[in-house]
Motif scaffolding. Structure first.
Motif, PDB file in Angstrom:
ATOM      1  N   PRO A 128      -3.176   7.779   8.995  1.00 20.31           N
ATOM      2  CA  PRO A 128      -3.862   8.714   8.133  1.00 20.31           C
ATOM      3  C   PRO A 128      -4.243   8.272   6.727  1.00 20.31           C
ATOM      4  O   PRO A 128      -3.689   7.139   6.605  1.00 20.31           O
ATOM      5  CB  PRO A 128      -2.559   9.598   7.821  1.00 20.31           C
ATOM      6  N   ARG A 129      -4.908   8.747   6.030  1.00 20.19           N
ATOM      7  CA  ARG A 129      -5.657   8.212   5.014  1.00 20.19           C
ATOM      8  C   ARG A 129      -4.479   8.097   4.028  1.00 20.19           C
ATOM      9  O   ARG A 129      -4.401   7.238   3.043  1.00 20.19           O
ATOM     10  CB  ARG A 129      -6.654   9.161   4.433  1.00 20.19           C
ATOM     11  N   ASP A 130      -3.453   8.965   4.125  1.00 19.55           N
ATOM     12  CA  ASP A 130      -2.257   8.881   2.794  1.00 19.55           C
ATOM     13  C   ASP A 130      -2.761   8.625   1.164  1.00 19.55           C
ATOM     14  O   ASP A 130      -3.929   9.337   1.092  1.00 19.55           O
ATOM     15  CB  ASP A 130      -1.378   7.693   3.126  1.00 19.55           C
ATOM     16  N   ILE A 131      -2.533   7.899   0.883  1.00 19.57           N
ATOM     17  CA  ILE A 131      -2.926   7.678  -0.547  1.00 19.57           C
ATOM     18  C   ILE A 131      -3.393   6.495  -0.736  1.00 19.57           C
ATOM     19  O   ILE A 131      -3.626   5.897  -1.760  1.00 19.57           O
ATOM     20  CB  ILE A 131      -1.575   7.601  -1.446  1.00 19.57           C
ATOM     21  N   LYS A 132      -3.976   5.712   0.393  1.00 19.36           N
ATOM     22  CA  LYS A 132      -4.363   4.321   0.378  1.00 19.36           C
ATOM     23  C   LYS A 132      -5.798   4.148  -0.266  1.00 19.36           C
ATOM     24  O   LYS A 132      -6.645   5.073   0.049  1.00 19.36           O
ATOM     25  CB  LYS A 132      -4.445   3.874   1.821  1.00 19.36           C
ATOM     26  N   ILE A 133      -5.786   3.189  -0.994  1.00 20.83           N
ATOM     27  CA  ILE A 133      -7.254   2.835  -1.484  1.00 20.83           C
ATOM     28  C   ILE A 133      -8.222   1.868  -0.319  1.00 20.83           C
ATOM     29  O   ILE A 133      -7.750   1.128   0.100  1.00 20.83           O
ATOM     30  CB  ILE A 133      -6.851   1.843  -2.877  1.00 20.83           C
TER      31      ILE A 133
ATOM     32  N   PHE B 212     -14.868   5.646   0.251  1.00 19.91           N
ATOM     33  CA  PHE B 212     -14.351   4.733  -0.218  1.00 19.91           C
ATOM     34  C   PHE B 212     -14.085   4.874  -1.746  1.00 19.91           C
ATOM     35  O   PHE B 212     -15.002   5.462  -2.403  1.00 19.91           O
ATOM     36  CB  PHE B 212     -15.418   3.445  -0.131  1.00 19.91           C
ATOM     37  N   ASN B 213     -12.843   4.301  -2.429  1.00 18.92           N
ATOM     38  CA  ASN B 213     -12.473   4.270  -3.819  1.00 18.92           C
ATOM     39  C   ASN B 213     -13.501   3.343  -4.443  1.00 18.92           C
ATOM     40  O   ASN B 213     -13.799   3.693  -5.926  1.00 18.92           O
ATOM     41  CB  ASN B 213     -11.053   4.234  -4.098  1.00 18.92           C
ATOM     42  N   TYR B 214     -13.757   2.292  -4.004  1.00 17.96           N
ATOM     43  CA  TYR B 214     -14.393   1.336  -4.637  1.00 17.96           C
ATOM     44  C   TYR B 214     -15.280   0.704  -3.916  1.00 17.96           C
ATOM     45  O   TYR B 214     -15.237   0.571  -2.653  1.00 17.96           O
ATOM     46  CB  TYR B 214     -13.599   0.022  -5.202  1.00 17.96           C
TER      47      TYR B 214
ATOM     48  N   MET C 283      -2.189  -0.002 -11.179  1.00 15.67           N
ATOM     49  CA  MET C 283      -2.090   1.099 -12.003  1.00 15.67           C
ATOM     50  C   MET C 283      -1.642   2.206 -11.260  1.00 15.67           C
ATOM     51  O   MET C 283      -1.127   3.181 -11.959  1.00 15.67           O
ATOM     52  CB  MET C 283      -3.671   1.482 -12.593  1.00 15.67           C
ATOM     53  N   PHE C 284      -1.979   2.147 -10.202  1.00 14.66           N
ATOM     54  CA  PHE C 284      -1.553   3.614  -9.168  1.00 14.66           C
ATOM     55  C   PHE C 284      -0.289   3.487  -8.902  1.00 14.66           C
ATOM     56  O   PHE C 284       0.588   4.498  -8.646  1.00 14.66           O
ATOM     57  CB  PHE C 284      -2.336   3.346  -7.841  1.00 14.66           C
ATOM     58  N   LYS C 285       0.512   2.218  -9.028  1.00 17.94           N
ATOM     59  CA  LYS C 285       1.863   2.126  -8.863  1.00 17.94           C
ATOM     60  C   LYS C 285       2.806   2.822  -9.732  1.00 17.94           C
ATOM     61  O   LYS C 285       2.474   2.999 -10.884  1.00 17.94           O
ATOM     62  CB  LYS C 285       2.142   0.753  -8.837  1.00 17.94           C
TER      63      LYS C 285
HETATM   64  C1  LIG Z   1      -9.220   7.307  -2.877  1.00 21.59           C
HETATM   65  O1  LIG Z   1     -10.498   7.999  -2.282  1.00 21.59           O
HETATM   66  C2  LIG Z   1      -9.834   9.067  -1.309  1.00 21.59           C
HETATM   67  C3  LIG Z   1     -10.880   9.757  -0.672  1.00 21.59           C
HETATM   68  O2  LIG Z   1     -12.137  10.197  -1.725  1.00 21.59           O
HETATM   69  C4  LIG Z   1      -8.922  10.137  -2.348  1.00 21.59           C
HETATM   70  O3  LIG Z   1      -8.706  11.053  -1.463  1.00 21.59           O
HETATM   71  C5  LIG Z   1      -7.978   9.501  -3.027  1.00 21.59           C
HETATM   72  O4  LIG Z   1      -7.393  10.193  -4.145  1.00 21.59           O
HETATM   73  C6  LIG Z   1      -8.356   8.208  -3.837  1.00 21.59           C
HETATM   74  N1  LIG Z   1      -7.279   7.502  -4.238  1.00 21.59           N
HETATM   75  C7  LIG Z   1      -7.425   7.045  -5.633  1.00 21.59           C
HETATM   76  C8  LIG Z   1      -6.242   6.049  -5.808  1.00 21.59           C
HETATM   77  O5  LIG Z   1      -8.467   6.837  -6.355  1.00 21.59           O
END
Ligand SMILES: *[C@@H]1O[C@H](CO)[C@@H](O)[C@H](O)[C@H]1NC(C)=O
Ligand SMILES: *[C@@H]1O[C@H](CO)[C@@H](O)[C@H](O)[C@H]1NC(C)=O
Ligand SMILES: *[C@@H]1O[C@H](CO)[C@@H](O)[C@H](O)[C@H]1NC(C)=O
Ligand SMILES: *[C@@H]1O[C@H](CO)[C@@H](O)[C@H](O)[C@H]1NC(C)=O
Length: 282
Positions: free
Chosen positions: A99-104, A128-130, A30-32
């Motif tokens: 770096p965190r970037d946009i990674k899940i 964590f996103n999940y 979905m994020f793509k």
């Molecule tokens: C995942 O979590 C990080 C840190 O809370 C947040 O910055 C990012 O936007 C989130 N990404 C998604 C795709 O939800």
């Protein structure tokens, strides 16, 4: 939190893990930004990296309509469509995919936070996103993972009446534990109780009764028929989790309930007992 380290891998974990991976994959898709049409062609580049490895590596799993590549290979983090999975016990703040970037990021932990006290903190969990943990509040809760089915609780498969149990001339209470050095010090309670009432202890802890050799590998026989039959011979079972954490419920509670033995429980405060039910049961 008083929770002990337990290291074991059960098939049910894999089931939970697959569901959890599916959740992550769906999010990835979905994020793509691209349209869903090219998901199929890009599917080989949907990569789940176990940053702190747990299970399943270097293989494709089905994530909804696409295949995801699950791996422990950290260098693949430069691929497109990458998400990171962390096994909670080994989560280390000094060793993160930055770096965190946009990674899940996804957290998988069926153990209590005792294995990693950092996970007691909201701030850590917010990374964590999940999450898939024993807590009912995680995205994919594993709270009941040790309970085979509701039917197993009501089934009389192992049930023996008190009269039948009396004929066996055993102690009233059974204790089966091989982890004798827990932070909640459950053995000291059992040791004290043993001064007042006879307890048959088959495990390595406070042992006074020989476990049948077929049951000596306790991890593999945790829920075996033989072990359930043994427990079914007793009116009461000492069912102490090695951790007192909300929602942290393991086979310690379910095993006696399935076998028809009354648990003497120490563990998740969310477990409530209705005394009347037990009176009927007796
Ligand atoms: C995942 O979590 C990080 C840190 O809370 C947040 O910055 C990012 O936007 C989130 N990404 C998604 C795709 O939800
Ligand atoms: C998958 O990744 C490889 C290497 O990163 C790249 O060469 C290839 O074009 C990608 N395939 C698709 C379908 O995006
Ligand atoms: C955490 O990661 C750092 C950096 O890689 C390492 O030096 C340290 O030993 C790790 N700690 C644990 C408990 O593994
Ligand atoms: C029952 O067990 C006790 C102690 O374990 C023993 O002294 C007694 O003889 C046993 N009785 C029968 C009928 O087996």
């Amino acid at each position: 939190m008083l929770c002990m380290k337990r290291v074991k891998i059960l098939p049910i974990y894999l089931f939970g893990l697959l569901l959890f991976s599916l959740l992550i994959c769906i999010q990835l898709i979905m994020f793509k930004e691209n349209s869903t049409e090219d998901i199929a062609t890009n599917s080989e580049n949907t990569t789940l990296i176990w940053w702190t490895p747990f299970t399943l590596s270097d293989q494709y799993i089905q994530c909804g309509n696409v295949h995801c590549f699950v791996t422990n290979s950290r260098h693949l983090k430069y691929r497109d469509n990458v998400a990171f999975l962390f096994y909670g016990t080994h989560f280390n703040v000094s060793d993160l995919p930055l770096p965190r970037d946009i990674k899940i990021w996804g957290l998988f932990h069926e153990e209590s936070p005792r294995n990693n006290p950092l996970l007691n903190h909201e701030l850590t969990l917010s990374l964590f996103n999940y999450s898939s943990t024993f807590s009912r509040f995680s995205d994919l809760p594993l709270t009941l993972m040790y309970l085979k089915s509701l039917e197993s609780l009501t089934s009389h498969e192992y049930y023996k009446t008190f009269e039948e149990k009396n004929l066996l001339n055993l102690s009233e209470i059974v204790y089966i534990q091989s982890d004798c050095d827990t932070p909640n010090n459950r053995d000291s309670y059992v040791k004290e109780l043993m001064k007042y009432i006879s307890i048959d202890s088959y495990g390595a802890c406070l042992n006074n009764k020989k476990l049948p050799t077929s049951l000596t590998n306790a991890l593999e026989t945790m829920m075996s028929q033989e072990l359930l039959q043994l427990v079914a011979n007793y009116k009461f079972s000492i069912s102490f989790e090695n951790a007192v954490c909300e929602d942290y419920i393991t086979e310690k509670l379910w095993r006696p309930l399935i076998a028809g033995s009354i648990p003497i429980y120490l563990g998740s405060p969310s477990i409530k007992v209705s005394p009347l039910k037990y009176l009927n049961f007796i």
